[in-house]
Design a protein around this motif. Structure first.
Motif, PDB file in Angstrom:
ATOM      1  N   LEU A  52       0.703  -1.315  -0.113  1.00 42.33           N
ATOM      2  CA  LEU A  52      -0.144  -0.044  -0.063  1.00 42.33           C
ATOM      3  C   LEU A  52       0.858   1.159  -0.062  1.00 42.33           C
ATOM      4  CD1 LEU A  52      -2.672   1.153   0.145  1.00 42.33           C
ATOM      5  CD2 LEU A  52      -2.663   1.003   2.616  1.00 42.33           C
ATOM      6  N   TRP A  53       1.881   1.251   0.893  1.00 42.59           N
ATOM      7  CA  TRP A  53       2.803   2.352   1.058  1.00 42.59           C
ATOM      8  C   TRP A  53       3.585   2.543  -0.632  1.00 42.59           C
ATOM      9  CZ3 TRP A  53       3.678   6.788   3.271  1.00 42.59           C
ATOM     10  CH2 TRP A  53       4.825   7.344   3.550  1.00 42.59           C
ATOM     11  N   GLN A  54       3.848   1.533  -1.183  1.00 38.54           N
ATOM     12  CA  GLN A  54       4.867   1.552  -2.432  1.00 38.54           C
ATOM     13  C   GLN A  54       3.902   1.998  -3.590  1.00 38.54           C
ATOM     14  OE1 GLN A  54       6.365  -2.502  -3.504  1.00 38.54           O
ATOM     15  NE2 GLN A  54       8.232  -1.217  -3.625  1.00 38.54           N
ATOM     16  N   SER A  55       2.615   1.827  -3.441  1.00 38.69           N
ATOM     17  CA  SER A  55       1.926   2.103  -4.364  1.00 38.69           C
ATOM     18  C   SER A  55       1.563   3.871  -4.753  1.00 38.69           C
ATOM     19  CB  SER A  55       0.315   1.650  -4.358  1.00 38.69           C
ATOM     20  OG  SER A  55      -0.368   2.561  -3.152  1.00 38.69           O
ATOM     21  N   PHE A  56       2.287   4.504  -3.566  1.00 40.40           N
ATOM     22  CA  PHE A  56       2.291   5.864  -4.006  1.00 40.40           C
ATOM     23  C   PHE A  56       3.592   6.416  -4.094  1.00 40.40           C
ATOM     24  CE2 PHE A  56      -0.798   5.162  -0.400  1.00 40.40           C
ATOM     25  CZ  PHE A  56      -1.918   5.462  -0.883  1.00 40.40           C
ATOM     26  N   PHE A  57       4.417   5.587  -4.723  1.00 38.37           N
ATOM     27  CA  PHE A  57       5.827   5.862  -5.357  1.00 38.37           C
ATOM     28  C   PHE A  57       5.841   5.326  -6.694  1.00 38.37           C
ATOM     29  CE2 PHE A  57       6.102   6.077  -0.672  1.00 38.37           C
ATOM     30  CZ  PHE A  57       7.082   7.019  -0.410  1.00 38.37           C
ATOM     31  N   SER A  58       6.789   6.037  -7.326  1.00 34.86           N
ATOM     32  CA  SER A  58       7.224   5.618  -8.837  1.00 34.86           C
ATOM     33  C   SER A  58       8.598   5.427  -8.720  1.00 34.86           C
ATOM     34  CB  SER A  58       6.860   6.630  -9.772  1.00 34.86           C
ATOM     35  OG  SER A  58       7.543   6.412 -10.922  1.00 34.86           O
ATOM     36  N   THR A  59       9.118   4.147  -9.475  1.00 35.80           N
ATOM     37  CA  THR A  59      10.417   4.299  -9.478  1.00 35.80           C
ATOM     38  C   THR A  59      11.154   4.616 -10.584  1.00 35.80           C
ATOM     39  OG1 THR A  59      10.009   1.965  -8.347  1.00 35.80           O
ATOM     40  CG2 THR A  59      12.212   2.255  -9.450  1.00 35.80           C
ATOM     41  N   GLN A  60      12.237   5.617 -10.580  1.00 39.58           N
ATOM     42  CA  GLN A  60      12.864   6.306 -11.589  1.00 39.58           C
ATOM     43  C   GLN A  60      14.438   6.167 -11.383  1.00 39.58           C
ATOM     44  OE1 GLN A  60      10.927  10.296 -12.159  1.00 39.58           O
ATOM     45  NE2 GLN A  60       8.959   9.641 -12.823  1.00 39.58           N
ATOM     46  N   GLY A  61      15.100   5.527 -12.297  1.00 40.33           N
ATOM     47  CA  GLY A  61      16.462   5.683 -11.921  1.00 40.33           C
ATOM     48  C   GLY A  61      16.958   4.872 -10.950  1.00 40.33           C
ATOM     49  N   GLY A  62      16.054   3.865 -10.629  1.00 39.46           N
ATOM     50  CA  GLY A  62      16.398   2.908  -9.402  1.00 39.46           C
ATOM     51  C   GLY A  62      16.174   3.656  -7.957  1.00 39.46           C
ATOM     52  N   GLU A  63      15.484   4.776  -8.120  1.00 39.42           N
ATOM     53  CA  GLU A  63      15.123   5.634  -6.829  1.00 39.42           C
ATOM     54  C   GLU A  63      13.704   5.499  -6.652  1.00 39.42           C
ATOM     55  OE1 GLU A  63      17.144   9.210  -6.779  1.00 39.42           O
ATOM     56  OE2 GLU A  63      19.072   8.257  -6.497  1.00 39.42           O
ATOM     57  N   TYR A 266      -0.937  -9.352 -15.406  1.00 38.06           N
ATOM     58  CA  TYR A 266      -0.413  -8.229 -15.836  1.00 38.06           C
ATOM     59  C   TYR A 266       0.292  -7.448 -14.577  1.00 38.06           C
ATOM     60  CZ  TYR A 266      -0.502  -3.430 -17.603  1.00 38.06           C
ATOM     61  OH  TYR A 266       0.021  -2.169 -18.018  1.00 38.06           O
ATOM     62  N   LEU A 267      -0.070  -7.719 -13.614  1.00 36.07           N
ATOM     63  CA  LEU A 267       0.669  -7.340 -12.154  1.00 36.07           C
ATOM     64  C   LEU A 267       2.116  -7.767 -12.216  1.00 36.07           C
ATOM     65  CD1 LEU A 267      -1.131  -7.199  -8.548  1.00 36.07           C
ATOM     66  CD2 LEU A 267       1.301  -8.315  -8.933  1.00 36.07           C
ATOM     67  N   TYR A 268       2.141  -9.146 -12.435  1.00 36.77           N
ATOM     68  CA  TYR A 268       3.038  -9.841 -12.495  1.00 36.77           C
ATOM     69  C   TYR A 268       4.312  -9.446 -13.480  1.00 36.77           C
ATOM     70  CZ  TYR A 268       6.770 -13.410 -13.700  1.00 36.77           C
ATOM     71  OH  TYR A 268       7.757 -14.395 -13.915  1.00 36.77           O
ATOM     72  N   LYS A 269       3.826  -8.957 -14.697  1.00 39.30           N
ATOM     73  CA  LYS A 269       4.879  -8.507 -15.883  1.00 39.30           C
ATOM     74  C   LYS A 269       5.095  -7.266 -15.536  1.00 39.30           C
ATOM     75  CE  LYS A 269       2.533 -11.416 -19.654  1.00 39.30           C
ATOM     76  NZ  LYS A 269       1.888 -10.970 -20.928  1.00 39.30           N
ATOM     77  N   VAL A 270       4.194  -6.408 -14.884  1.00 36.67           N
ATOM     78  CA  VAL A 270       4.635  -5.219 -14.483  1.00 36.67           C
ATOM     79  C   VAL A 270       5.619  -5.146 -13.367  1.00 36.67           C
ATOM     80  CG1 VAL A 270       3.740  -2.707 -13.382  1.00 36.67           C
ATOM     81  CG2 VAL A 270       2.491  -3.840 -15.162  1.00 36.67           C
ATOM     82  N   GLY A 271       5.389  -6.043 -12.267  1.00 37.50           N
ATOM     83  CA  GLY A 271       6.319  -5.701 -11.235  1.00 37.50           C
ATOM     84  C   GLY A 271       7.525  -6.531 -11.606  1.00 37.50           C
ATOM     85  N   PHE A 272       7.788  -7.691 -12.161  1.00 41.00           N
ATOM     86  CA  PHE A 272       8.739  -8.524 -12.198  1.00 41.00           C
ATOM     87  C   PHE A 272       9.360  -8.440 -13.277  1.00 41.00           C
ATOM     88  CE2 PHE A 272       6.278 -10.385  -8.645  1.00 41.00           C
ATOM     89  CZ  PHE A 272       7.183 -10.227  -7.584  1.00 41.00           C
ATOM     90  N   GLN A 273       8.816  -8.041 -14.578  1.00 41.84           N
ATOM     91  CA  GLN A 273       9.591  -7.833 -15.952  1.00 41.84           C
ATOM     92  C   GLN A 273       9.776  -6.622 -16.097  1.00 41.84           C
ATOM     93  OE1 GLN A 273       7.033 -10.047 -18.713  1.00 41.84           O
ATOM     94  NE2 GLN A 273       7.270 -12.082 -17.888  1.00 41.84           N
ATOM     95  N   GLN A 274       8.911  -5.600 -15.943  1.00 43.68           N
ATOM     96  CA  GLN A 274       9.086  -4.231 -16.200  1.00 43.68           C
ATOM     97  C   GLN A 274       9.706  -3.608 -14.635  1.00 43.68           C
ATOM     98  OE1 GLN A 274       5.481  -2.418 -17.554  1.00 43.68           O
ATOM     99  NE2 GLN A 274       4.918  -4.112 -19.010  1.00 43.68           N
ATOM    100  N   PHE A 275       9.885  -4.251 -13.767  1.00 46.96           N
ATOM    101  CA  PHE A 275      10.201  -3.521 -12.820  1.00 46.96           C
ATOM    102  C   PHE A 275       9.771  -2.372 -12.316  1.00 46.96           C
ATOM    103  CE2 PHE A 275      13.501  -6.462 -14.779  1.00 46.96           C
ATOM    104  CZ  PHE A 275      13.970  -7.262 -13.818  1.00 46.96           C
ATOM    105  N   ASP A 276       8.530  -2.315 -12.203  1.00 48.48           N
ATOM    106  CA  ASP A 276       7.957  -1.144 -11.666  1.00 48.48           C
ATOM    107  C   ASP A 276       6.882  -1.561 -10.387  1.00 48.48           C
ATOM    108  OD1 ASP A 276       6.638   1.296 -11.359  1.00 48.48           O
ATOM    109  OD2 ASP A 276       5.666   1.469 -13.370  1.00 48.48           O
ATOM    110  N   PRO A 277       7.525  -1.620  -9.337  1.00 48.16           N
ATOM    111  CA  PRO A 277       6.785  -2.115  -7.944  1.00 48.16           C
ATOM    112  C   PRO A 277       5.690  -1.256  -7.493  1.00 48.16           C
ATOM    113  CG  PRO A 277       8.815  -1.428  -7.350  1.00 48.16           C
ATOM    114  CD  PRO A 277       8.844  -1.474  -8.934  1.00 48.16           C
ATOM    115  N   GLY A 278       5.887   0.101  -7.736  1.00 52.08           N
ATOM    116  CA  GLY A 278       4.786   0.990  -7.389  1.00 52.08           C
ATOM    117  C   GLY A 278       3.391   0.789  -8.023  1.00 52.08           C
TER     118      GLY A 278
END
Length: 306
Positions: A52-63, A266-278
């Motif tokens: 839930l906390w992570q859903s309010f963040f975006s990963t950009q440049g590893g940060e 789709y969640l799996y592809k976004v999180g583990f293939q596109q590396f976008d956990p937020g």
């Protein structure tokens, strides 16, 4: 002498304290529940809060960068979210009623006293439920292979052309629905069978005396008495349909053309293939909200009217 009394008084005070060891030892149930509570906190509660906390963040440049509700606004602009949800609801609308209906018929049939080898038939229909998801999905993929698959070979014996089960949008959905139905019908049958066996025999006898036939008895005696079991199997099957992942990953990989793409895949592809956990976390919480709403609606529609 005074020191001895002081020590004894200290021990007495400790024994009567609110957090004394003696009081904890008198509550063995807490100790038995502690491992389950620890596992729940580590593997469910903590990941839930973090997602839930992570859903309010975006990963950009590893940060991580705070975006607020930006990930949730992104959901409404993503066509694949709408596609995955429409696929999930299509499976839900078609597969769940089909499976519950077959399970109800099987349970009613296998509850009849005139049927021989009832225990063997019950075991036979329940066996798919204990088959691992990956194993049976692989078997179905082999059976449904277009060139050389056992199903197409059987169809060829009766003059039917080979069907492109896994590479056609329509037939891929049919294959997915058929595999899920095969896997879970026996499980729901056992639950409904347990509900049938709890119906008193006097109710069947009363219906027979009143002149009710088999269909009238089934519709007006069996189904109303099975309402709690039907609600349970329908809600759990709905949750399973919305969380579908293993079968479509192995059978079709979400294809062709995203025809079998589901929200969890789709969640799996976004999180583990596109590396976008937020964004993956936002998809997960959207699915939680939809699952909760659908379950509440089903409870209200299927609950017994007073």
């Amino acid at each position: 002498m005074v020191a001895v009394d002081t020590a004894a008084g200290g021990r007495a005070a400790w024994a009567g304290g609110p957090r004394s060891l003696e009081r904890w030892l008198q509550r063995p149930g807490l100790w038995f529940a502690l491992p389950a509570a620890a596992l729940f906190a580590i593997f469910f509660a903590y990941p839930l809060v973090v997602s839930l906390w992570q859903s309010f963040f975006s990963t950009q440049g590893g940060e991580l960068r705070w975006v607020g509700l930006g990930q949730y606004a992104r959901l409404f602009r993503d066509p694949l979210v709408a596609t995955s949800l429409s696929n999930a609801f299509l499976i839900l609308v078609v597969q769940v009623p089909l499976m519950i209906g077959i399970a109800l018929v099987l349970a009613y049939t296998l509850n009849q006293t005139w049927l021989r080898f009832r225990s063997g038939f019950r075991l036979l229909y329940f066996l798919p439920a204990v088959t691992t998801l990956v194993a049976y999905s692989v078997v179905f993929r082999v059976l449904l292979t277009t060139d050389g698959g056992a199903v197409n070979q059987l169809l060829g014996l009766v003059g039917v052309a080979p069907v492109d089960w896994l590479d056609s949008e329509v037939w891929a959905r049919v294959a997915l629905i058929a595999s899920i139905t095969w896997r879970w019908t026996g499980y729901n049958m056992v639950i409904l069978l347990a509900g049938l066996q709890s119906i008193p025999a006097e109710q069947y006898e009363a219906a027979r005396i009143d002149g009710a036939g088999r269909w009238a008895t089934f519709a007006h005696v069996v189904v109303p008495q099975l309402r709690p079991a039907i609600v349970f199997t329908t809600v759990t099957s709905t949750i399973g349909a919305l969380q579908l992942f293993d079968e479509n990953v192995i059978l079709t990989g979400g294809g062709p053309n995203n025809a079998t793409l589901t929200p969890v895949l789709y969640l799996y592809k976004v999180g583990f293939q596109q590396f976008d956990p937020g964004y993956a976390s936002a998809i997960a919480w959207l699915l939680v909200l939809i699952t909760g709403i659908v379950s509440i609606i089903q409870f209200r529609l299927l609950r017994e009217k007073k």
